[in-house]
Scaffold this motif. Structure first.
Motif, short mmCIF file in Angstrom:
data_model
loop_
_atom_site.label_atom_id
_atom_site.label_comp_id
_atom_site.label_asym_id
_atom_site.label_seq_id
_atom_site.Cartn_x
_atom_site.Cartn_y
_atom_site.Cartn_z
N ALA A 103 0.84 -1.20 0.00
CA ALA A 103 0.00 0.00 0.00
C ALA A 103 0.87 1.24 0.00
O ALA A 103 1.88 1.32 0.70
CB ALA A 103 -0.93 0.00 1.21
N GLY A 104 0.46 2.24 -0.80
CA GLY A 104 1.11 3.53 -0.82
C GLY A 104 0.18 4.59 -0.27
O GLY A 104 -0.92 4.28 0.24
N ALA A 105 0.57 5.84 -0.37
CA ALA A 105 -0.24 6.93 0.17
C ALA A 105 -1.59 7.05 -0.55
O ALA A 105 -2.58 7.50 0.04
CB ALA A 105 0.54 8.25 0.04
N LYS A 106 -1.63 6.63 -1.83
CA LYS A 106 -2.86 6.76 -2.62
C LYS A 106 -3.50 5.41 -2.92
O LYS A 106 -4.30 5.29 -3.84
CB LYS A 106 -2.57 7.50 -3.91
CG LYS A 106 -2.07 8.94 -3.70
CD LYS A 106 -1.86 9.64 -5.02
CE LYS A 106 -1.38 11.07 -4.81
NZ LYS A 106 -1.14 11.78 -6.10
N GLY A 107 -3.16 4.40 -2.15
CA GLY A 107 -3.74 3.08 -2.37
C GLY A 107 -2.69 2.07 -2.78
O GLY A 107 -1.49 2.30 -2.60
N PRO A 108 -3.11 0.92 -3.34
CA PRO A 108 -2.16 -0.13 -3.73
C PRO A 108 -1.13 0.39 -4.74
O PRO A 108 -1.46 1.16 -5.64
CB PRO A 108 -3.06 -1.20 -4.36
CG PRO A 108 -4.41 -0.96 -3.78
CD PRO A 108 -4.51 0.52 -3.56
N VAL A 109 0.10 -0.04 -4.58
CA VAL A 109 1.17 0.34 -5.50
C VAL A 109 1.12 -0.58 -6.72
O VAL A 109 1.11 -1.81 -6.58
CB VAL A 109 2.55 0.21 -4.80
CG1 VAL A 109 3.67 0.53 -5.79
CG2 VAL A 109 2.61 1.14 -3.60
N VAL A 110 1.06 0.01 -7.91
CA VAL A 110 1.01 -0.78 -9.13
C VAL A 110 2.42 -1.23 -9.49
O VAL A 110 3.34 -0.41 -9.62
CB VAL A 110 0.40 0.03 -10.29
CG1 VAL A 110 0.40 -0.79 -11.58
CG2 VAL A 110 -1.02 0.46 -9.94
N ARG A 111 2.61 -2.54 -9.66
CA ARG A 111 3.91 -3.11 -10.01
C ARG A 111 3.73 -4.11 -11.14
O ARG A 111 2.66 -4.67 -11.33
CB ARG A 111 4.53 -3.82 -8.80
CG ARG A 111 4.66 -2.98 -7.55
CD ARG A 111 5.20 -3.83 -6.39
NE ARG A 111 4.28 -4.92 -6.07
CZ ARG A 111 4.62 -6.01 -5.39
NH1 ARG A 111 5.87 -6.17 -4.99
NH2 ARG A 111 3.73 -6.95 -5.12
N TYR A 112 4.81 -4.34 -11.88
CA TYR A 112 4.81 -5.36 -12.92
C TYR A 112 4.42 -6.69 -12.29
O TYR A 112 4.94 -7.08 -11.24
CB TYR A 112 6.17 -5.42 -13.57
CG TYR A 112 6.29 -6.33 -14.77
CD1 TYR A 112 5.26 -6.49 -15.68
CD2 TYR A 112 7.48 -7.02 -15.00
CE1 TYR A 112 5.39 -7.31 -16.79
CE2 TYR A 112 7.63 -7.85 -16.11
CZ TYR A 112 6.58 -7.99 -17.00
OH TYR A 112 6.70 -8.81 -18.09
N ALA A 113 3.52 -7.42 -12.93
CA ALA A 113 2.88 -8.61 -12.35
C ALA A 113 3.84 -9.64 -11.76
O ALA A 113 3.52 -10.24 -10.72
CB ALA A 113 1.98 -9.27 -13.39
N PRO A 114 5.01 -9.92 -12.35
CA PRO A 114 5.90 -10.91 -11.73
C PRO A 114 6.30 -10.57 -10.30
O PRO A 114 6.68 -11.48 -9.54
CB PRO A 114 7.11 -10.92 -12.66
CG PRO A 114 6.57 -10.55 -13.99
CD PRO A 114 5.51 -9.52 -13.69
N GLU A 115 6.23 -9.31 -9.92
CA GLU A 115 6.61 -8.93 -8.57
C GLU A 115 5.71 -9.60 -7.53
O GLU A 115 6.15 -9.91 -6.41
CB GLU A 115 6.55 -7.41 -8.40
CG GLU A 115 7.59 -6.63 -9.19
CD GLU A 115 8.98 -6.68 -8.57
OE1 GLU A 115 9.19 -7.45 -7.62
OE2 GLU A 115 9.85 -5.95 -9.07
N ALA A 116 4.44 -9.81 -7.88
CA ALA A 116 3.51 -10.42 -6.92
C ALA A 116 3.92 -11.84 -6.57
O ALA A 116 3.91 -12.24 -5.39
CB ALA A 116 2.09 -10.39 -7.48
N SER A 117 4.29 -12.64 -7.57
CA SER A 117 4.74 -14.00 -7.28
C SER A 117 6.10 -14.00 -6.60
O SER A 117 6.40 -14.86 -5.76
CB SER A 117 4.76 -14.85 -8.55
OG SER A 117 5.54 -14.25 -9.56
N LEU A 118 6.92 -13.02 -6.92
CA LEU A 118 8.22 -12.91 -6.24
C LEU A 118 8.05 -12.57 -4.76
O LEU A 118 8.92 -12.91 -3.95
CB LEU A 118 9.09 -11.86 -6.93
CG LEU A 118 9.78 -12.32 -8.22
CD1 LEU A 118 10.37 -11.13 -8.96
CD2 LEU A 118 10.86 -13.35 -7.92
N ASP A 119 6.95 -11.92 -4.40
CA ASP A 119 6.70 -11.63 -2.99
C ASP A 119 6.66 -12.92 -2.17
O ASP A 119 7.14 -12.96 -1.03
CB ASP A 119 5.38 -10.88 -2.82
CG ASP A 119 5.50 -9.41 -3.15
OD1 ASP A 119 6.64 -8.90 -3.27
OD2 ASP A 119 4.45 -8.74 -3.31
N LEU A 120 6.08 -13.98 -2.73
CA LEU A 120 6.00 -15.25 -2.01
C LEU A 120 7.38 -15.85 -1.81
O LEU A 120 7.66 -16.48 -0.79
CB LEU A 120 5.09 -16.23 -2.75
CG LEU A 120 3.59 -16.09 -2.53
CD1 LEU A 120 3.05 -14.83 -3.19
CD2 LEU A 120 2.83 -17.31 -3.08
#
Length: 347
Positions: free
Chosen positions: A133-150
């Motif tokens: 989350a950022g100051a204005k809501g969810p931070v938009v990132r390139y989709a592979p970042e989401a799986s890399l979070d795991l």
């Protein structure tokens, strides 16, 4: 209590759940690469939707590709039994919907990672937030970042955002024969995929035809299509003033081999666009309801077309709810000239 490093050192079998669209599976490959580097002695299985396993053909970061038919209750039940038998030390649920959470829980693996959404947190020993989350809501990132979070959550560092896609010799040979039979390929190939997963992601077919007519002077035009999409490809083909070719029915490997022979892909936001990105083929993509920050790579020969200033842009709606002149403006306001200019700049 053992440290995280000690726990990871005991991991011998890994299961990754990614049984959704083929494009989403391809966008998971940076996480698979990081997993392989972080757990070099572990066996990595990936559970995918039936028909998408070709995406991982020859991938050095995967030991086994397992397919599930999400439309078959028998296939699902069979997998539930197999997962209940256990045997995995680590499970990464990169889907994190109610079904995949249940499947994750069935494994009883010591380490289970997924997004801790409502009704699913119970399944994971390491639940994560879906997006930062950022100051204005969810931070938009390139989709592979989401799986890399795991992967990051278990202490393994990323190894880049590049997508991994290997094309088989059989697929290349088949495409070479097809191009010869069609009498095309001596000139550069410009491919167009006019379909979109959602109605709101689909630019006007007559405009695609106009764009490809303009590109015909420097390239042979090729229309691509997937299951249920051939009528749209034929409609675009029929609207062209110049000759063009309709691609054959083919799976993901042969599609990749064909894209590998192309100089450019013009399309909506779609799975095949991600194949072109993985292969280093320049792309021109029309965006509307989806955000290019999430679905367009941060670098490379890839052009984004969208209409600035619309309040409804990036709404993620599968059908446009707006009335009258506001209906589908995110797509209707993208002009032929905008796309042609981007295509010429990308070649």
């Amino acid at each position: 209590m053992p440290s995280r490093e000690e726990t990871l050192s005991r991991v011998r079998r890994v299961l990754v759940l990614r049984h959704r669209a083929a494009g989403d599976l391809l966008l998971t490959t940076p996480a698979l690469r990081a997993l392989r580097a972080g757990l070099p002695s572990a066996a990595i299985d990936v559970l995918v939707s039936r028909g998408t396993g070709e995406i991982l053909h020859g991938n050095p970061d995967v030991d086994r590709v397992l397919e599930i038919d999400r439309r078959s209750l028998l296939s699902q039940a069979s997998w539930y039994v197999r997962l209940l038998r256990g045997g995995y030390d680590l499970v990464l649920d990169m889907v994190s919907n109610p079904r995949s959470a249940f499947m994750t829980a069935l494994t009883r693996a010591p380490i289970r990672v997924g997004y801790g959404l409502r009704g699913r947190r119970y399944a994971y020993t390491i639940p994560l937030e879906r997006e930062p989350a950022g100051a204005k809501g969810p931070v938009v990132r390139y989709a592979p970042e989401a799986s890399l979070d795991l992967v990051r959550a278990i202490g393994i560092a990323p190894r880049g955002l590049g997508l991994t896609l290997h094309v088989s010799d059989e697929a290349r040979a088949w495409i070479d024969r097809w191009l010869t039979e069609e009498g095309i390929g001596a000139r550069p190939l410009a491919a167009c995929l006019p379909s979109g997963t959602w109605p709101t992601k689909t630019w006007l077919p007559e405009r695609f035809a106009s764009v490809m007519d303009d590109l015909h002077g420097n390239a042979d035009v090729l229309w691509l299509w997937g299951p249920g999409e051939e009528p749209l490809a034929r409609a675009c083909h029929g609207r062209m003033k110049n000759p063009s070719t309709i691609g054959p029915a083919m799976g993901w490997q042969r599609l990749a081999a064909l894209l590998q022979r192309c100089a450019l892909l013009v399309s909506n936001d779609s799975g095949p666009k991600h194949l072109a990105v993985a292969l280093g083929i320049p792309t021109v993509t029309v965006f509307g309801p989806t955000h290019p920050g999430a679905w367009q790579p941060p670098s490379g020969p890839h052009a984004t077309l969208e209409v600035p200033g619309l309040d409804c842009l990036h709404c993620n709606q599968t059908r446009c709810p707006l009335p009258g002149d506001r209906y589908m403006r995110c797509m209707r306001d993208v002009t032929v000239e905008m796309v042609v200019e981007a295509a010429c700049a990308s070649r």
